[in-house]
Scaffold this motif. Structure first.
Motif: not given
Length: 228
Positions: A177, A181, A201, A205
């Motif tokens: 994503p 983003q 995000t 990660t």
């Protein structure tokens, strides 16, 4: 003399394996630190953070390259060290797989943000899933049946290498994503609306990144200490 040459070749492979491990983990820590600084919007303006991100992407090619080379190297090592009598075609196939993977990684990097790069990454994703299943299957089979990898530490290491593949795949999945983003951040500028989803995000990660680090250290421990 032939035995001496074989031992020397195996030792050379061990040395190269160590270098690749250092490059993989060391460069990946650098990637991690750049990511940490990219998150600090209160310290850096957006253009500076984008420069940090570009450095991150370029540095990330080092662990990705080391990872791809680890595949043929590990197969060649277990054969040269007498741990597993791999057929010559199996060793050659591992180098073909490693070369194809390496080409996909660099071709996608060079042609980033193109359909060609997207195609490369799809093929690479399928390849990594196949290798994940191979190493996990090899490790589990060896632990259950006691072959083809007889030492428990080596069978466990193969299993953990497969788990590293799985966790690294999840890094790419969790990071996916970031593209849209980041595009929104560049287009609309820095604000809570554009920054918070990106931060979430990256935080997700980072969980998988830490898992990879722990698994790498565990496999290094097994390979050096050989506890069982």
């Amino acid at each position: 003399m032939a035995e001496l040459i074989n031992i020397s070749f195996y030792q050379l492979l061990v040395f190269i394996h160590t270098i690749l491990f250092v490059l993989w983990l060391g460069a990946d820590v650098g990637v991690f630190m750049l990511g940490q600084h990219f998150r600090k919007r209160e310290k850096y303006d957006l253009p500076q953070r984008l420069v940090l991100l570009q450095l991150l992407v370029n540095l990330d090619m080092t662990p990705r390259t080391a990872w791809a080379l680890m595949v043929p190297l590990t197969i060649t090592m277990v054969d040269a060290g007498g741990w597993w009598d791999v057929p010559i075609w199996g060793v050659m196939l591992s180098w073909v797989v490693g070369a194809v993977w390496l080409w996909l990684v660099w071709d996608a990097h060079i042609h980033d943000q193109t359909e060609r790069a997207a195609r490369d990454r799809k093929i690479e994703f399928i390849l990594k899933i196949g290798l994940t299943l191979f190493y996990i299957g090899l490790g589990v089979l060896s632990l259950v049946q006691g072959e083809p990898l007889i030492p428990v530490w080596l069978a466990t290491k193969a299993l953990m290498f497969g788990l590293i593949f799985a966790a690294a795949i999840m890094i790419d999945v969790a990071f996916k994503p970031v593209g849209p983003q980041l595009g929104k951040l560049i287009a609309e500028g820095s604000s809570d609306e554009t920054e918070i989803p990106l931060r979430k995000t990256m935080d997700t990660t980072r969980i998988w990144v830490w898992i990879v680090y722990l698994l790498l250290l565990a496999t290094a421990f097994l390979g050096n200490i050989k506890p069982f």
